[in-house]
Design a protein around this motif. Structure first.
Motif, PDB file in Angstrom:
ATOM      1  N   SER A  19       0.931  -1.218  -0.237  1.00  0.00           N
ATOM      2  CA  SER A  19       0.452  -0.204   0.109  1.00  0.00           C
ATOM      3  C   SER A  19       1.026   1.266  -0.028  1.00  0.00           C
ATOM      4  CB  SER A  19      -0.985   0.100   1.434  1.00  0.00           C
ATOM      5  OG  SER A  19      -0.381  -0.698   2.666  1.00  0.00           O
ATOM      6  N   ARG A  22       1.990   1.988  -3.750  1.00  0.00           N
ATOM      7  CA  ARG A  22       0.643   2.078  -4.590  1.00  0.00           C
ATOM      8  C   ARG A  22       0.399   3.700  -3.695  1.00  0.00           C
ATOM      9  NH1 ARG A  22      -4.641  -1.783  -3.089  1.00  0.00           N
ATOM     10  NH2 ARG A  22      -2.748  -2.856  -4.309  1.00  0.00           N
ATOM     11  N   LEU A  23       0.891   4.382  -1.910  1.00  0.00           N
ATOM     12  CA  LEU A  23       0.775   5.390  -2.425  1.00  0.00           C
ATOM     13  C   LEU A  23       1.669   6.142  -2.998  1.00  0.00           C
ATOM     14  CD1 LEU A  23      -1.542   7.175   0.151  1.00  0.00           C
ATOM     15  CD2 LEU A  23       0.612   7.848   1.233  1.00  0.00           C
ATOM     16  N   SER A  24       2.452   5.904  -3.004  1.00  0.00           N
ATOM     17  CA  SER A  24       4.275   6.761  -3.506  1.00  0.00           C
ATOM     18  C   SER A  24       3.627   6.754  -4.400  1.00  0.00           C
ATOM     19  CB  SER A  24       5.609   6.057  -3.554  1.00  0.00           C
ATOM     20  OG  SER A  24       5.695   5.648  -2.077  1.00  0.00           O
ATOM     21  N   TYR A  26       0.854   7.298  -6.960  1.00  0.00           N
ATOM     22  CA  TYR A  26       0.359   7.912  -7.122  1.00  0.00           C
ATOM     23  C   TYR A  26      -0.079   9.465  -6.752  1.00  0.00           C
ATOM     24  CZ  TYR A  26      -2.987   4.218  -7.822  1.00  0.00           C
ATOM     25  OH  TYR A  26      -3.402   2.939  -9.494  1.00  0.00           O
TER      26      TYR A  26
END
Ligand code: HEM
Length: 316
Positions: A19, A22-24, A26
């Protein structure tokens, strides 16, 4: 065509940091799109062609949206490649690692070899040459013309907007005549010839077997309309004797041929035609990740990157 080989991925990315990956990803996407928007808003972007600044502003606004669609489309394609069986970590975290490794090649001396091999692979394509010389020639003209125009565009934008190079601006400057008029004309003509051949084959000859590697009809028609639109625009400028278009008959010979069938009043609509041409090319950029053009452009790059990284004991 497979351009991403799951077996080439190294294990080791723990799913627990998925996650975060994923965050990085976006966050990076938001940063890239914001940086592009900021550059367009801050740079004193100008054009020697269009007279009314409002048309330029409209184009820049459309361009920002199209760039965002292009980036998001490209990333969503890349995420599909990253979904291999039996792999550890999320596709987002694998993509981040792949991009980091690819950037390490791009910002090294290997970029010279990568570029030259890309040009050879993309333009020479032995498989297509063996299949049909005519198809190979059409492909060479389209991609060769496109790449030449892209390189010229960067060169002209730098010399006009950043360096304000007088000989590129003044009506009879040698750089204006040879680069902005003649070299662009050759690039456009190459594309026009290649696209006419490809479209004739698709819609007139209509061979029974369609290769899955060719560009789709929508991309070809789109590109054809943009190229013809460019020559129409040039013809309008010449027919209307708009500044920068006088005495260009020899260097802008295709545009001149178009101008011969246009009334002088065509020049009154030059700005509007410019907007249509520019917006269509921005839309093409947004469309690229969703068309076969994407695979034609990206495949040779990915194959070469994988080979280069493979030689160092790793892979994408
Ligand atoms: C896929 C991208 C594009 C393609 C394939 C393309 C193609 C062409 C062609 C073939 C011509 C005519 C011959 C020449 O001078 O090269 C042309 C002219 C022109 N293009 Fe484009 N173009 C593209 C994008 C753009 C964009 C984004 C802009 C502006 C923001 C633009 C502005 C112009 C202008 C101003 C002319 C006419 C120059 C004159 O009046 O002499 N083009 N284009």
């Amino acid at each position: 065509m497979t351009i991403y080989e799951p077996s080439l991925i190294l294990d080791g990315m723990s799913s627990s940091n998925g996650s975060a990956g994923r965050l990085s990803l976006y966050l990076i996407l938001v940063l890239v799109i914001s940086a592009f928007t900021l550059a367009i808003l801050v740079l004193p972007y100008d054009t020697v062609y269009v007279q009314d600044r409002a048309y330029l502003d409209w184009f820049l606004a459309v361009m920002i949206v199209c760039f965002a669609v292009f980036v998001l489309g490209t990333v969503s394609n890349a995420l599909v490649w990253m979904r291999g069986k039996g792999l550890v970590g999320t596709p987002e975290s694998r993509l981040m690692r792949t991009v980091a490794r690819a950037l390490s090649v791009i910002f090294s001396r290997k970029i010279v070899r990568l570029t030259s091999v890309f040009l050879r692979e993309a333009l020479y394509i032995t498989k297509l040459r063996e299949l049909s010389m005519l198809r190979w020639f059409a492909h060479f003209m389209i991609l060769g013309g496109f790449l030449l125009m892209f390189a010229l565009d960067i060169f002209v934008t730098l010399s006009l907007d950043i360096f304000g190079w007088e000989t590129m601006i003044s009506e009879d400057g040698w750089a204006k005549l040879l680069v902005r008029d003649f070299a662009f004309e050759i690039a456009g003509l190459m594309m026009l010839v290649g696209l006419t051949m490809a479209l004739t084959r698709k819609f007139v000859v209509r061979p029974k077997q369609h290769s899955t590697e060719g560009a789709d009809a929508a991309s070809l028609v789109f590109l054809f309309l943009i190229v013809v639109g460019g020559f129409v625009l040039e013809g309008m400028g010449m027919a209307g004797s708009i500044s920068g278009h006088e005495g260009n008959e020899l260097y802008s010979f295709v545009g001149y041929a178009f101008s011969l069938v246009m009334p002088g009043s065509a020049g009154d609509y030059y700005d509007q035609a410019w907007l249509v041409h520019a917006v269509m090319s921005a839309l093409l950029i947004a469309f690229i990740p969703f068309s076969k053009l994407f695979h034609m452009l990206v495949t040779p790059v990915v194959i070469q990157l994988e080979m280069l990284l493979g030689q160092e004991g790793g892979a994408l």
